[in-house]
Write a protein that holds these residues in place. Structure first.
Motif, PDB file in Angstrom:
ATOM      1  N   THR A 123       0.855  -1.186   0.000  1.00 38.50           N
ATOM      2  CA  THR A 123       0.000   0.000   0.000  1.00 38.50           C
ATOM      3  C   THR A 123       0.893   1.238   0.000  1.00 38.50           C
ATOM      4  O   THR A 123       1.949   1.266   0.625  1.00 38.50           O
ATOM      5  N   LEU A 124       0.446   2.254  -0.720  1.00 38.45           N
ATOM      6  CA  LEU A 124       1.090   3.558  -0.721  1.00 38.45           C
ATOM      7  C   LEU A 124       0.181   4.486   0.069  1.00 38.45           C
ATOM      8  O   LEU A 124      -1.004   4.620  -0.266  1.00 38.45           O
ATOM      9  N   THR A 125       0.727   5.086   1.118  1.00 42.20           N
ATOM     10  CA  THR A 125      -0.061   5.979   1.957  1.00 42.20           C
ATOM     11  C   THR A 125       0.594   7.359   2.040  1.00 42.20           C
ATOM     12  O   THR A 125       1.813   7.493   1.906  1.00 42.20           O
ATOM     13  N   LYS A 126      -0.239   8.348   2.270  1.00 42.53           N
ATOM     14  CA  LYS A 126       0.202   9.714   2.555  1.00 42.53           C
ATOM     15  C   LYS A 126      -0.678  10.200   3.693  1.00 42.53           C
ATOM     16  O   LYS A 126      -1.913  10.157   3.590  1.00 42.53           O
ATOM     17  N   THR A 130      -4.695   5.826   2.342  1.00 41.35           N
ATOM     18  CA  THR A 130      -4.258   4.978   1.233  1.00 41.35           C
ATOM     19  C   THR A 130      -4.448   5.716  -0.087  1.00 41.35           C
ATOM     20  O   THR A 130      -5.549   6.161  -0.408  1.00 41.35           O
ATOM     21  N   ILE A 131      -3.351   5.830  -0.834  1.00 43.64           N
ATOM     22  CA  ILE A 131      -3.349   6.495  -2.135  1.00 43.64           C
ATOM     23  C   ILE A 131      -3.434   5.457  -3.252  1.00 43.64           C
ATOM     24  O   ILE A 131      -4.085   5.674  -4.261  1.00 43.64           O
ATOM     25  N   ALA A 132      -2.745   4.319  -3.051  1.00 42.48           N
ATOM     26  CA  ALA A 132      -2.710   3.273  -4.081  1.00 42.48           C
ATOM     27  C   ALA A 132      -2.470   1.923  -3.428  1.00 42.48           C
ATOM     28  O   ALA A 132      -1.895   1.830  -2.343  1.00 42.48           O
ATOM     29  N   VAL A 133      -2.918   0.879  -4.116  1.00 45.85           N
ATOM     30  CA  VAL A 133      -2.692  -0.502  -3.706  1.00 45.85           C
ATOM     31  C   VAL A 133      -1.966  -1.190  -4.854  1.00 45.85           C
ATOM     32  O   VAL A 133      -2.336  -1.042  -6.019  1.00 45.85           O
ATOM     33  N   VAL A 134      -0.894  -1.934  -4.518  1.00 43.87           N
ATOM     34  CA  VAL A 134      -0.046  -2.581  -5.516  1.00 43.87           C
ATOM     35  C   VAL A 134      -0.014  -4.076  -5.233  1.00 43.87           C
ATOM     36  O   VAL A 134       0.174  -4.494  -4.091  1.00 43.87           O
TER      37      VAL A 134
END
Length: 189
Positions: A123-126, A130-134
């Motif tokens: 997961t990409l978080t800011k 959660t901004i994106a899931v990979v």
């Protein structure tokens, strides 16, 4: 499991292991090419260029060899604009964790593995959002990364996809000489 407020934008990043210069192709879920990523041939460390489907250069990814942790720079190179560094990405924690800390002109992000050691979900978080899931799917000939970016006009899709490409570079085994920082390598951009 992450629940999205709206339908995410899905990309497929395909890394080709045996290609001489076209290392990644980025398509949408319908198969339309959005981006291509080329590497500089015989470069020490990772030196990649992200272009749109028409070949217009958008961003450079450069491995920075002067750090203890594996570190990369993202440089915006949109046509007509002066090239400028927009982010520094550092791999932190144990090798099996695959955690990336991103300091960018838009704030701090964290890309980290979800689940156990054998998991290939990230997961990409800011700011804990959660901004994106990979999701990664590896085969002997290429790696595939499914990237779901939460739809928002505030998200820079090229920037997020560049972070996932850095993840792919950072996941190489440390015994691979290409993945090791080259201390005596000449500086080129």
């Amino acid at each position: 499991m992450t629940v999205f407020q709206s339908r995410p934008t899905r990309y497929l990043i395909q890394e080709k292991h045996l290609s001489l210069d076209n290392r990644f192709t980025i398509t949408d879920d319908a198969g339309n090419i959005h981006y291509k990523v080329h590497s500089l041939f015989f470069a020490m460390g990772d030196k990649l260029i992200i272009s749109d489907a028409n070949g217009n250069e958008l961003m450079k990814i450069r491995q920075d060899s002067l750090h203890f942790h594996l570190t990369y720079k993202l440089i915006s190179t949109h046509s007509g604009a002066t090239a400028r560094q927009i982010a520094s990405i550092k791999r932190t924690g144990p090798l099996w964790q695959h955690k990336l800390e991103i300091d960018s002109s838009n704030g701090k992000y964290i890309l980290q593995k979800q689940g156990g050691v054998s998991s290939d979900d990230f997961t990409l978080t800011k700011d804990d959002v959660t901004i994106a899931v990979v999701a990664r799917d590896a085969s002997p000939m290429k790696n595939l990364y499914w990237v779901d970016i939460i739809d928002s006009k505030e998200q820079d899709h090229t920037f997020i996809l560049a972070i996932v490409i850095v993840l792919s570079c950072a996941q190489r085994l440390p015994v691979n000489p290409i993945s090791k920082p080259q201390v005596n390598a000449p500086k080129t951009d």
